[in-house]
Design a protein around this motif. Structure first.
Motif, PDB file in Angstrom:
ATOM      1  N   ALA A   1       6.558   7.129  -2.780  1.00  0.00           N
ATOM      2  CA  ALA A   1       6.040   5.783  -2.997  1.00  0.00           C
ATOM      3  C   ALA A   1       7.205   4.824  -2.840  1.00  0.00           C
ATOM      4  CB  ALA A   1       5.467   5.684  -4.402  1.00  0.00           C
ATOM      5  N   GLY A   2       7.003   3.729  -2.126  1.00  0.00           N
ATOM      6  CA  GLY A   2       8.098   2.797  -1.892  1.00  0.00           C
ATOM      7  C   GLY A   2       8.753   3.062  -0.550  1.00  0.00           C
ATOM      8  N   GLY A   3       8.578   4.269  -0.011  1.00  0.00           N
ATOM      9  CA  GLY A   3       9.168   4.594   1.281  1.00  0.00           C
ATOM     10  C   GLY A   3       8.186   4.412   2.421  1.00  0.00           C
ATOM     11  N   THR A   4       6.991   3.954   2.099  1.00  0.00           N
ATOM     12  CA  THR A   4       5.968   3.871   3.144  1.00  0.00           C
ATOM     13  C   THR A   4       5.824   2.473   3.730  1.00  0.00           C
ATOM     14  OG1 THR A   4       4.297   3.443   1.471  1.00  0.00           O
ATOM     15  CG2 THR A   4       4.570   5.728   2.154  1.00  0.00           C
ATOM     16  N   ARG A   5       6.315   1.463   3.019  1.00  0.00           N
ATOM     17  CA  ARG A   5       6.028   0.093   3.467  1.00  0.00           C
ATOM     18  C   ARG A   5       6.641  -0.228   4.830  1.00  0.00           C
ATOM     19  NH1 ARG A   5       3.101  -2.847   0.645  1.00  0.00           N
ATOM     20  NH2 ARG A   5       3.551  -4.583   2.019  1.00  0.00           N
ATOM     21  N   THR A   6       7.926   0.139   4.998  1.00  0.00           N
ATOM     22  CA  THR A   6       8.568  -0.180   6.273  1.00  0.00           C
ATOM     23  C   THR A   6       7.945   0.654   7.387  1.00  0.00           C
ATOM     24  OG1 THR A   6      10.546  -0.533   4.955  1.00  0.00           O
ATOM     25  CG2 THR A   6      10.811  -0.637   7.321  1.00  0.00           C
ATOM     26  N   ARG A   7       7.599   1.910   7.063  1.00  0.00           N
ATOM     27  CA  ARG A   7       6.901   2.740   8.059  1.00  0.00           C
ATOM     28  C   ARG A   7       5.600   2.082   8.500  1.00  0.00           C
ATOM     29  NH1 ARG A   7       8.648   8.096   8.412  1.00  0.00           N
ATOM     30  NH2 ARG A   7      10.392   8.346   6.992  1.00  0.00           N
ATOM     31  N   GLU A   8       4.865   1.568   7.520  1.00  0.00           N
ATOM     32  CA  GLU A   8       3.596   0.917   7.858  1.00  0.00           C
ATOM     33  C   GLU A   8       3.840  -0.339   8.690  1.00  0.00           C
ATOM     34  OE1 GLU A   8       1.651   0.529   4.088  1.00  0.00           O
ATOM     35  OE2 GLU A   8       1.241   2.683   4.027  1.00  0.00           O
ATOM     36  N   ARG A   9       4.929  -1.034   8.383  1.00  0.00           N
ATOM     37  CA  ARG A   9       5.238  -2.244   9.153  1.00  0.00           C
ATOM     38  C   ARG A   9       5.568  -1.873  10.605  1.00  0.00           C
ATOM     39  NH1 ARG A   9       9.409  -6.145  10.207  1.00  0.00           N
ATOM     40  NH2 ARG A   9      11.058  -4.866   9.307  1.00  0.00           N
ATOM     41  N   ILE A  10       6.325  -0.783  10.779  1.00  0.00           N
ATOM     42  CA  ILE A  10       6.666  -0.350  12.138  1.00  0.00           C
ATOM     43  C   ILE A  10       5.386  -0.048  12.919  1.00  0.00           C
ATOM     44  CG2 ILE A  10       7.756   1.501  13.491  1.00  0.00           C
ATOM     45  CD1 ILE A  10       9.838   1.716  11.176  1.00  0.00           C
ATOM     46  N   GLU A  11       4.476   0.673  12.272  1.00  0.00           N
ATOM     47  CA  GLU A  11       3.219   1.027  12.939  1.00  0.00           C
ATOM     48  C   GLU A  11       2.403  -0.233  13.257  1.00  0.00           C
ATOM     49  OE1 GLU A  11       1.049   4.143  11.054  1.00  0.00           O
ATOM     50  OE2 GLU A  11      -0.523   4.116  12.596  1.00  0.00           O
ATOM     51  N   HIS A  12       2.396  -1.162  12.308  1.00  0.00           N
ATOM     52  CA  HIS A  12       1.625  -2.395  12.471  1.00  0.00           C
ATOM     53  C   HIS A  12       2.177  -3.229  13.644  1.00  0.00           C
ATOM     54  CE1 HIS A  12      -0.617  -5.943  11.178  1.00  0.00           C
ATOM     55  NE2 HIS A  12       0.501  -6.628  11.334  1.00  0.00           N
ATOM     56  N   VAL A  13       3.499  -3.361  13.691  1.00  0.00           N
ATOM     57  CA  VAL A  13       4.124  -4.144  14.765  1.00  0.00           C
ATOM     58  C   VAL A  13       3.860  -3.465  16.113  1.00  0.00           C
ATOM     59  CG1 VAL A  13       6.350  -4.862  15.747  1.00  0.00           C
ATOM     60  CG2 VAL A  13       5.867  -5.242  13.314  1.00  0.00           C
ATOM     61  N   ALA A  14       4.007  -2.130  16.133  1.00  0.00           N
ATOM     62  CA  ALA A  14       3.786  -1.389  17.380  1.00  0.00           C
ATOM     63  C   ALA A  14       2.342  -1.538  17.847  1.00  0.00           C
ATOM     64  CB  ALA A  14       4.126   0.091  17.176  1.00  0.00           C
ATOM     65  N   ARG A  15       1.402  -1.423  16.913  1.00  0.00           N
ATOM     66  CA  ARG A  15      -0.001  -1.515  17.287  1.00  0.00           C
ATOM     67  C   ARG A  15      -0.297  -2.865  17.941  1.00  0.00           C
ATOM     68  NH1 ARG A  15      -2.621   0.151  12.826  1.00  0.00           N
ATOM     69  NH2 ARG A  15      -2.892   2.181  13.770  1.00  0.00           N
ATOM     70  N   GLY A  16       0.208  -3.922  17.357  1.00  0.00           N
ATOM     71  CA  GLY A  16      -0.024  -5.261  17.891  1.00  0.00           C
ATOM     72  C   GLY A  16       0.554  -5.401  19.290  1.00  0.00           C
ATOM     73  N   LEU A  17       1.780  -4.900  19.427  1.00  0.00           N
ATOM     74  CA  LEU A  17       2.492  -4.993  20.699  1.00  0.00           C
ATOM     75  C   LEU A  17       1.754  -4.217  21.802  1.00  0.00           C
ATOM     76  CD1 LEU A  17       5.380  -6.023  21.513  1.00  0.00           C
ATOM     77  CD2 LEU A  17       6.161  -3.696  21.102  1.00  0.00           C
ATOM     78  N   PHE A  18       1.375  -2.979  21.502  1.00  0.00           N
ATOM     79  CA  PHE A  18       0.700  -2.136  22.495  1.00  0.00           C
ATOM     80  C   PHE A  18      -0.690  -2.666  22.817  1.00  0.00           C
ATOM     81  CE2 PHE A  18       3.646   1.357  20.977  1.00  0.00           C
ATOM     82  CZ  PHE A  18       4.384   1.361  22.140  1.00  0.00           C
ATOM     83  N   ASP A  19      -1.347  -3.187  21.793  1.00  0.00           N
ATOM     84  CA  ASP A  19      -2.680  -3.717  21.986  1.00  0.00           C
ATOM     85  C   ASP A  19      -2.640  -4.884  22.975  1.00  0.00           C
ATOM     86  OD1 ASP A  19      -5.336  -3.405  21.213  1.00  0.00           O
ATOM     87  OD2 ASP A  19      -5.211  -5.278  20.064  1.00  0.00           O
ATOM     88  N   ARG A  20      -1.699  -5.775  22.784  1.00  0.00           N
ATOM     89  CA  ARG A  20      -1.592  -6.937  23.674  1.00  0.00           C
ATOM     90  C   ARG A  20      -1.218  -6.528  25.091  1.00  0.00           C
ATOM     91  NH1 ARG A  20       0.932  -8.830  18.992  1.00  0.00           N
ATOM     92  NH2 ARG A  20       3.023  -8.655  19.844  1.00  0.00           N
ATOM     93  N   ALA A  21      -0.518  -5.367  25.217  1.00  0.00           N
ATOM     94  CA  ALA A  21      -0.076  -4.927  26.542  1.00  0.00           C
ATOM     95  C   ALA A  21      -1.067  -3.944  27.175  1.00  0.00           C
ATOM     96  CB  ALA A  21       1.314  -4.301  26.434  1.00  0.00           C
ATOM     97  N   GLY A  22      -2.185  -3.669  26.495  1.00  0.00           N
ATOM     98  CA  GLY A  22      -3.209  -2.806  27.085  1.00  0.00           C
ATOM     99  C   GLY A  22      -2.930  -1.318  27.008  1.00  0.00           C
ATOM    100  N   TYR A  23      -2.135  -0.883  26.030  1.00  0.00           N
ATOM    101  CA  TYR A  23      -1.892   0.553  25.817  1.00  0.00           C
ATOM    102  C   TYR A  23      -2.853   1.052  24.749  1.00  0.00           C
ATOM    103  CZ  TYR A  23       2.351   0.420  28.613  1.00  0.00           C
ATOM    104  OH  TYR A  23       3.236   0.301  29.655  1.00  0.00           O
ATOM    105  N   ALA A  24      -3.558   2.157  25.029  1.00  0.00           N
ATOM    106  CA  ALA A  24      -4.515   2.711  24.073  1.00  0.00           C
ATOM    107  C   ALA A  24      -3.862   3.840  23.278  1.00  0.00           C
ATOM    108  CB  ALA A  24      -5.745   3.241  24.814  1.00  0.00           C
ATOM    109  N   ARG A  25      -4.274   4.019  22.030  1.00  0.00           N
ATOM    110  CA  ARG A  25      -3.684   5.062  21.179  1.00  0.00           C
ATOM    111  C   ARG A  25      -4.186   6.435  21.603  1.00  0.00           C
ATOM    112  NH1 ARG A  25      -1.446   4.711  15.444  1.00  0.00           N
ATOM    113  NH2 ARG A  25      -0.737   6.826  15.123  1.00  0.00           N
ATOM    114  N   ILE A  26      -3.283   7.402  21.613  1.00  0.00           N
ATOM    115  CA  ILE A  26      -3.672   8.792  21.857  1.00  0.00           C
ATOM    116  C   ILE A  26      -3.004   9.665  20.807  1.00  0.00           C
ATOM    117  CG2 ILE A  26      -1.772   9.136  23.531  1.00  0.00           C
ATOM    118  CD1 ILE A  26      -3.578  11.204  24.958  1.00  0.00           C
ATOM    119  N   GLU A  27      -3.690  10.701  20.350  1.00  0.00           N
ATOM    120  CA  GLU A  27      -3.069  11.691  19.467  1.00  0.00           C
ATOM    121  C   GLU A  27      -3.397  13.067  20.008  1.00  0.00           C
ATOM    122  OE1 GLU A  27      -0.912  11.098  17.262  1.00  0.00           O
ATOM    123  OE2 GLU A  27      -1.245   8.952  16.977  1.00  0.00           O
ATOM    124  N   THR A  28      -2.380  13.858  20.232  1.00  0.00           N
ATOM    125  CA  THR A  28      -2.576  15.229  20.707  1.00  0.00           C
ATOM    126  C   THR A  28      -2.306  16.174  19.540  1.00  0.00           C
ATOM    127  OG1 THR A  28      -0.288  15.354  21.430  1.00  0.00           O
ATOM    128  CG2 THR A  28      -1.891  14.606  23.064  1.00  0.00           C
TER     129      THR A  28
END
Ligand code: HAM
Length: 411
Positions: A16-43
């Protein structure tokens, strides 16, 4: 309360407390990729071992000594994924993505596994965030990808980042360059480290990565692929450079940049961070125009990168910011049920509200409010009245309970 068990070597718990920056990284990445037309994939987390042997390459450190490989109960050899590009190439072929408009642009974030010697910034289970664009050989793809990683690190305010850029040429050009390099290495064989000598035939390029002094001296004078680029390879690289210049992205040309995976062709790049010590690469990638054929598919030109989430955290100083609470509702005996009703109302109004859940006396509750960084406390007295306390100034006044939510939500 020390336990007999510890997290396996090279792994870590995210507390607990170690997840906030991780979530921010994911949030920033999602916004960036979304605007650039990259779709999420999980293998899947594990794949056929052969996928990595062929995709990443049998002469790489990853395949030779870093894979978590085991036999499943059906006798198949499977491997915890050490990287994401070969699995995504596999998924592209599996799902006939060549029928989609090209290039297919994908991004991912998740755990990867390498049996390396743990040290700062190097783990056995770590997380990558990555992007792949499959199905186009345009230099625009290389430039867009590099710009996206640049933008991600900028938006996250990662300090001290520099970009190194090189080109390994197309497979054919690379083949004749390899012969030239092998001949050069053989001429200097007695000055090279033992492991480099043992890999002259199999993987001469890796000599550029050696930490051995003697080898480094030899490699400083070695011919580079960058000097041998010609024809379409040279044009492709010049176009990538022009696009980066036009975008105002600074880079250092580096003919010795080879990276630790065998699939690269043409553009390779690496973002380094001066806050990271020995494991200074925060992210990197390049073009891999022949990977699909290695996997028995048709030729599909592609490019991509991956960045290490833990390395981003380290570079950011891994601050475990706690998000302060808005309100703590403290209650004297007999008022705890009303406290629960009040925090529920406050939460519905969008506030971060907590109450005492451990039977503390009033003084202990106020200390808890302090620890949580609450801006205000509401104190429910035994006689049914309420006090509003400003935790910063210590000012306290009586308040009409019916007005508490409105008053605090309005601030
Ligand atoms: P890679 O350079 O092996 O490339 O890994 C990418 C990033 O993952 C590194 O720059 C580093 O930040 C992080 N990383 C690697 N190993 C570890 C580790 N043991 N502990 C912590 N972080 C680590 C690839 O994996 C390619 N698939 C990138 C790519 C995508 N190329 C084309 N498309």
């Amino acid at each position: 309360m020390a336990s007999r068990f510890q997290a396996p070597k090279g792994t870590f718990d995210i507390l607990a407390g170690g997840t906030r920056t991780r979530e921010r990284i994911e949030h920033v990445a999602r916004g960036l990729f979304d605007r650039a037309g990259y779709a999420r994939i999980e293998t899947p987390i594990f794949e056929d071992t052969e996928l990595f042997e062929r995709g990443v390459g049998g002469s790489t450190d990853i395949v030779r000594k870093e894979m978590f490989t085991f036999e499943d109960l059906g006798g198949r050899s499977v491997t915890l994924r050490p990287e994401g590009t070969a699995p995504i190439a596999r998924a592209y072929l599996d799902h006939g993505m060549h029928k989609l408009p090209q290039p297919v642009k994908l991004w991912y974030m998740g755990p990867y596994f390498r049996h390396e010697r743990p040290q700062a910034g190097r783990f056995r289970q770590f997380n990558q965030i990555g992007a792949e664009a499959l199905g186009s050989e345009s230099p625009l793809v290389d430039a867009e990808l590099i710009m996206l990683l640049d933008e991600l690190l900028r938006e996250l305010e990662v300090p001290g980042v520099a970009l190194r850029l090189g080109s390994l040429g197309s497979p054919d050009a690379q083949a004749s360059y390899r012969e030239e390099l092998k001949a050069y290495l053989r001429e200097h064989e007695d000055e090279l480290a033992k492991d480099v000598r043992g890999r002259i035939d199999e993987n001469p390029l890796r000599a550029f990565d050696s930490k051995d002094e003697g080898t480094r001296a030899v490699m400083a004078k070695a011919p580079t692929m960058l000097e041998r680029l010609d024809g379409e390879d040279a044009e492709h690289f010049a176009a990538v450079r022009r696009l980066l210049d036009q975008a105002g992205i600074a880079y250092e040309l580096d003919g010795t940049l080879v990276r630790g995976l065998d699939y690269y062709t043409r553009t390779v790049f690496s973002f380094e961070c001066d806050r990271l010590g020995a494991q200074s690469e925060i992210g990197g990638g390049g073009r891999y125009d022949r990977l699909m054929e290695e996997l028995d598919g048709p030729p599909v030109p592609a490019a991509g990168w991956a960045a290490g989430v833990e390395r981003i955290l380290l570079a950011l100083g891994d601050e475990h910011e706690i998000q302060p609470h808005d309100v703590f509702v403290a209650a004297e005996d007999g008022q705890r049920e009303r406290a629960l009703a009040l925090v529920t109302e406050l939460r519905h109004a969008g506030l971060r509200a907590e109450l005492d859940l451990a039977d503390r006396v009033l003084k202990g509750q106020m200390r808890q409010a302090d620890r949580l960084g609450a801006a205000h406390a509401v104190i429910l007295d035994t006689d049914g009245r309420a006090q509003l306390r400003d935790m910063r100034s210590g000012e306290q006044r009586e308040i009409d309970l019916a007005q508490v939510v409105e008053e605090l939500a309005g601030r």
